[in-house]
Design an enzyme around this catalytic site. Structure first.
Site, mmCIF file in Angstrom:
data_model
loop_
_atom_site.group_PDB
_atom_site.id
_atom_site.type_symbol
_atom_site.label_atom_id
_atom_site.label_comp_id
_atom_site.label_asym_id
_atom_site.label_seq_id
_atom_site.Cartn_x
_atom_site.Cartn_y
_atom_site.Cartn_z
ATOM 1 N N GLU A 1 -7.742 45.087 45.706
ATOM 2 C CA GLU A 1 -7.169 45.119 47.043
ATOM 3 C C GLU A 1 -7.880 46.196 47.851
ATOM 4 O O GLU A 1 -8.679 46.957 47.314
ATOM 5 C CB GLU A 1 -5.656 45.347 46.997
ATOM 6 C CG GLU A 1 -5.247 46.665 46.370
ATOM 7 C CD GLU A 1 -3.735 46.752 46.140
ATOM 8 O OE1 GLU A 1 -3.082 45.734 45.904
ATOM 9 O OE2 GLU A 1 -3.217 47.878 46.191
ATOM 10 N N HIS B 1 1.303 49.678 48.990
ATOM 11 C CA HIS B 1 0.785 50.554 47.937
ATOM 12 C C HIS B 1 0.181 51.814 48.558
ATOM 13 O O HIS B 1 -0.517 51.732 49.565
ATOM 14 C CB HIS B 1 -0.312 49.848 47.136
ATOM 15 C CG HIS B 1 0.221 48.776 46.240
ATOM 16 N ND1 HIS B 1 -0.564 47.751 45.774
ATOM 17 C CD2 HIS B 1 1.455 48.559 45.732
ATOM 18 C CE1 HIS B 1 0.159 46.960 45.007
ATOM 19 N NE2 HIS B 1 1.394 47.419 44.968
ATOM 20 N N TYR C 1 1.100 38.142 38.897
ATOM 21 C CA TYR C 1 1.922 37.052 38.365
ATOM 22 C C TYR C 1 1.447 35.734 38.954
ATOM 23 O O TYR C 1 1.375 34.710 38.280
ATOM 24 C CB TYR C 1 3.415 37.230 38.690
ATOM 25 C CG TYR C 1 4.000 38.600 38.422
ATOM 26 C CD1 TYR C 1 3.379 39.517 37.571
ATOM 27 C CD2 TYR C 1 5.210 38.981 39.014
ATOM 28 C CE1 TYR C 1 3.925 40.765 37.348
ATOM 29 C CE2 TYR C 1 5.767 40.230 38.786
ATOM 30 C CZ TYR C 1 5.114 41.118 37.970
ATOM 31 O OH TYR C 1 5.663 42.355 37.750
ATOM 32 N N ILE D 1 5.414 52.769 34.791
ATOM 33 C CA ILE D 1 5.831 51.762 35.769
ATOM 34 C C ILE D 1 6.202 52.419 37.106
ATOM 35 O O ILE D 1 6.041 51.835 38.163
ATOM 36 C CB ILE D 1 7.072 50.991 35.235
ATOM 37 C CG1 ILE D 1 6.806 50.424 33.828
ATOM 38 C CG2 ILE D 1 7.508 49.907 36.208
ATOM 39 C CD1 ILE D 1 5.687 49.428 33.749
ATOM 40 N N THR D 2 6.712 53.640 37.040
ATOM 41 C CA THR D 2 7.277 54.327 38.200
ATOM 42 C C THR D 2 6.395 54.274 39.446
ATOM 43 O O THR D 2 5.212 54.582 39.394
ATOM 44 C CB THR D 2 7.529 55.810 37.846
ATOM 45 O OG1 THR D 2 8.303 55.848 36.653
ATOM 46 C CG2 THR D 2 8.255 56.531 38.975
ATOM 47 N N GLU D 3 7.030 53.906 40.561
ATOM 48 C CA GLU D 3 6.347 53.900 41.851
ATOM 49 C C GLU D 3 6.808 55.109 42.650
ATOM 50 O O GLU D 3 7.986 55.465 42.619
ATOM 51 C CB GLU D 3 6.695 52.615 42.620
ATOM 52 C CG GLU D 3 6.132 52.612 44.034
ATOM 53 C CD GLU D 3 6.327 51.295 44.773
ATOM 54 O OE1 GLU D 3 7.013 50.407 44.237
ATOM 55 O OE2 GLU D 3 5.794 51.175 45.889
ATOM 56 N N THR E 1 17.979 54.969 29.376
ATOM 57 C CA THR E 1 19.395 54.926 29.717
ATOM 58 C C THR E 1 19.643 54.684 31.201
ATOM 59 O O THR E 1 20.768 54.514 31.637
ATOM 60 C CB THR E 1 20.111 56.236 29.286
ATOM 61 O OG1 THR E 1 19.411 57.329 29.863
ATOM 62 C CG2 THR E 1 20.130 56.379 27.782
ATOM 63 N N GLY E 2 18.567 54.649 32.005
ATOM 64 C CA GLY E 2 18.722 54.311 33.425
ATOM 65 C C GLY E 2 18.869 52.802 33.583
ATOM 66 O O GLY E 2 18.631 52.043 32.647
ATOM 67 N N LYS F 1 20.579 62.795 25.894
ATOM 68 C CA LYS F 1 21.311 61.627 25.395
ATOM 69 C C LYS F 1 20.880 61.240 23.990
ATOM 70 O O LYS F 1 21.148 60.123 23.532
ATOM 71 C CB LYS F 1 21.122 60.447 26.356
ATOM 72 C CG LYS F 1 21.571 60.788 27.777
ATOM 73 C CD LYS F 1 22.236 59.639 28.492
ATOM 74 C CE LYS F 1 22.889 60.138 29.783
ATOM 75 N NZ LYS F 1 23.010 59.121 30.800
#
Lengths: 294, 383
Positions: A210, A248, A160, A96-98, A17-18, A43
């Site tokens: 990296e 990162h 990507y 996914i959260t950073e 819902t965000g 919710k």
């Protein structure tokens, strides 16, 4: 065949819902992913663009038969969201959260030991099996279904770029995934490499690393001992100054450890085809994976 | 986030770990009054984040009040150059006066997050006061390492392992055990990524006292540590980096001449590498975030052109979900708004890329489109 996700994967979106959750749930659904439900405490009972919302992961699982989730909740609540998904015994959780505190991830990582759930991330673009299932925020159209290349990376947009160049060269992908740019994460390079080695459709793998930590060095040793499929390696951060966190949380050269040079050397020593220039990665992959120079 | 030695010691004291009597001084006018209240010998220590302070002349042990005042007047306000600051050095805005102790022995103690093991590692050594990386390399047997599971916490046998390894006996063993338990609790409570005490002093009176204190706190955890956030010292940071942070941009200043603006940290690093491989030097790392909005691009321009070394700008945006025509319009508008005169090479990828390039070409500005990364590298080399 592919690794970790396919057309039968049934996905929940925690934080649907965000703003971000809603947008990316829609993007995944449009790509063809079975997004079967969302979770936002308080919710439950609502619908988000046709997808039912539940109060808890456990309830959502019971009612939808979900076996995977994508977490798009703010950093202070993300660690708990992962634990909730682990307790609901999902097969796969993609976070996914950073910006999750490292201490939270240390507790999650140790708390998950011995449980059945696989965690991808956090701070990652997610995972995609082109043409079948996308759980993440990557742009779907740059991918080409059908293999033969698997892609595993610590980064987002850099992945990507690599996928785009593969597609430009006519090389499709089996599965592409980002394992995340944080110092403590779930699935690591070796987990992915082992799965690609066992996947008959995957004929070769691109590994995008990296600076920071020693995950690439450890993976390079593992590749030499356990893989017979060709691997192309790339490392970002050759010019990164030591002691500075390059965006990162995990990308930092400290105490002389985690340099790009050391990682490239470890890759070369273990028979990995190293590509040093990002502009060349598509071409190098074509040469390594197809033997064609033109 | 790094904090200063005196701030770390305040946290130590709050956690019940004693440190030598000390006073913080930020103004030269206060120096003689402070020195007058303290006993000799007295350590005068520059409070900067960079390591190697001692060798750079930022730490002086004074035996008389005159010496202490002279040293303090010299250090406060000086441009301190250490191996970690670069040639320009860093300005000393704060000094710490600290009571000298009678040293019997110097130990080393640190705690940090071990990303490979996924736990907290405690490192101890009898070779305090030295560079621990050199000790680890040359005499690894003199390093004691203990891995602590964050869910289980520090165990008694782990404390004993350190005590035996450091060869501490009698009362010292007890004092060390008390100290390390408090320090570990502090480490966990404050989301530390590093706590280092070098040296950890054993005094002639058989006490264990931290003489130095280095503490790094996980920036991602600051939302739950307002007291740490209040310790933030922006004078330790590059002005442009602070300004970029206020825009929500991730910027690190470097020494080269080619500015870059990229969406995503990994791609931004790889783009810096590409600039170097094209035979020119990157002026910065700048990650405008995965989405790269017009507003971010505009702010990015502002930051990049504020660096007088920059001679050209490379924009590398992998749009994906973002449309390239929208991005191009944003770039053109931002370039006009900030009055950009430097040449800009733009490489973008995503939907409507042709239309995006058209917008750049027709803008009348010094914006060149690159078809791919190789082309971009050639264009940069030509500048």
């Amino acid at each position: 065949m592919a690794i970790f996700v396919d057309k039968d994967t049934r996905v929940l979106v925690q934080g649907i819902t965000g703003k971000e959750g809603r947008f990316h749930a829609g993007q995944c659904r449009d790509y063809g992913t079975q997004v079967v439900g969302g979770v936002t405490p308080g919710k439950g009972g609502q619908e988000m663009e046709g997808t039912p919302v539940f109060n808890s992961v456990a309830e959502a699982c019971r009612k939808t038969g979900a076996n995977a989730s994508m977490i798009v909740v703010p950093p202070p609540f993300a660690a708990e969201a992962i634990l909730e998904a682990v307790d609901a015994e999902l097969d796969l959780v993609v976070c996914i959260t950073e910006g999750i505190p490292v201490m939270d991830m240390l507790r999650v990582k140790n708390g998950m030991a011995g449980r059945k759930t696989r965690l991808i991330g956090p701070n990652c673009p997610g995972i995609i099996t082109p043409g079948a299932c996308k759980i993440g925020i990557m742009p779907g159209p740059i991918h080409t279904p059908g293999g033969p290349v698997g892609v595993v990376s610590r980064s987002g947009t850099l992945t990507y770029e690599v996928v785009h160049q593969l597609t430009e060269q006519g090389l499709g992908q089996t599965t592409c995934l980002g394992i995340g740019g944080d110092p403590i994460n779930g699935t690591n390079f070796i987990d992915c490499l082992a799965a690609f080695q066992d996947d008959p459709e995957t004929k070769g793998v691109v590994m995008v690393g990296e600076i920071g930590g020693t995950a690439e060095e450890v993976a390079a040793d593992w590749i030499a001992a356990n893989m017979d499929k060709p691997v192309v390696g790339f490392i970002a951060g050759l010019t990164a100054p030591p002691g500075r966190r390059m965006g990162h949380a995990g990308a930092i050269v400290s105490g002389g450890k985690g340099t790009a040079a050391a990682k490239l050397a470890a890759m070369r020593k273990n028979g990995i085809h190293v590509c040093e220039n990002l502009g060349d990665i598509g071409r190098v992959c074509r040469e390594v994976f197809t033997g064609k120079t033109q | 986030m790094k904090i200063h030695e005196y701030q770390a010691k305040e946290l130590f004291n709050k956690a019940g770990i004693a440190t030598p009597a000390a006073k913080v001084c930020k103004r030269k006018e206060e120096i003689s009054n402070i020195v007058a209240t303290m006993q000799m010998p007295l350590a005068v220590k520059a409070q900067v984040h960079a390591g190697g302070r001692g060798k750079g002349g930022g730490v002086v042990l004074a035996t008389t009040t005159e010496e202490a005042e002279t040293a303090a007047n010299k250090i406060l306000g000086m441009q301190l150059i250490t191996k970690q600051t670069g040639k320009q050095g860093t300005r000393v805005n704060t000094i710490l006066f600290e009571q000298g102790v009678k040293l019997a022995q110097e130990l080393y103690l640190s705690m940090l997050i071990d990303r490979e093991h996924g736990d907290i590692v405690i490192i101890g050594s009898r070779d305090g006061g030295m560079d621990i990386e050199t000790v680890a390399e040359e005499t690894p047997e003199r390093i004691i390492t203990v891995h602590v599971n964050p869910l289980l916490g520090l165990q008694g046998y782990q404390v004993r392992e350190l005590i035996y390894g450091l060869q501490l006996q009698g009362d010292l063993a007890g004092s060390f055990a008390a100290l390390i338990k408090k320090l570990f609790a502090l480490f966990m409570e404050y989301d530390c990524s590093l706590v280092e005490i070098n040296p950890l002093a054993v005094t002639e009176d058989n006490e264990i006292i931290p003489l130095d204190a280095k503490m790094d706190i996980d920036s991602n955890s600051l939302f739950r540590h307002p007291d740490i956030l209040a310790m933030h010292d922006s004078s330790e940071e590059d002005e442009l980096e602070t300004a970029a942070a206020s825009y929500g941009l991730n910027y690190i200043r470097l020494d080269g001449t080619i500015g870059s603006m990229v969406n995503g940290a990994g791609l931004a690093m790889a783009t810096m590498d590409l600039i170097k491989q094209a035979g020119v030097e990157p002026a910065n790392f700048l990650d405008v975030g995965g989405g790269a909005s017009a507003e971010m691009v505009e702010n990015g321009f502002r930051i990049i052109v504020s660096d007088p070394n920059v001679q050209a700008i490379f924009i590398n945006i992998f749009g994906g979900i973002l449309r390239c025509d929208t991005l191009a319009e944003g770039v053109v508008a931002a370039a006009r708004k900030v009055g950009l005169s430097l040449p800009v090479v733009v490489r973008m990828e995503g939907t409507n890329v042709e239309k995006g390039r058209e917008i750049l070409a027709q803008s009348g500005l010094n914006l060149t489109s690159a078809t791919d990364l190789r082309h971009a590298a050639d264009l940069l080399a030509a500048i």
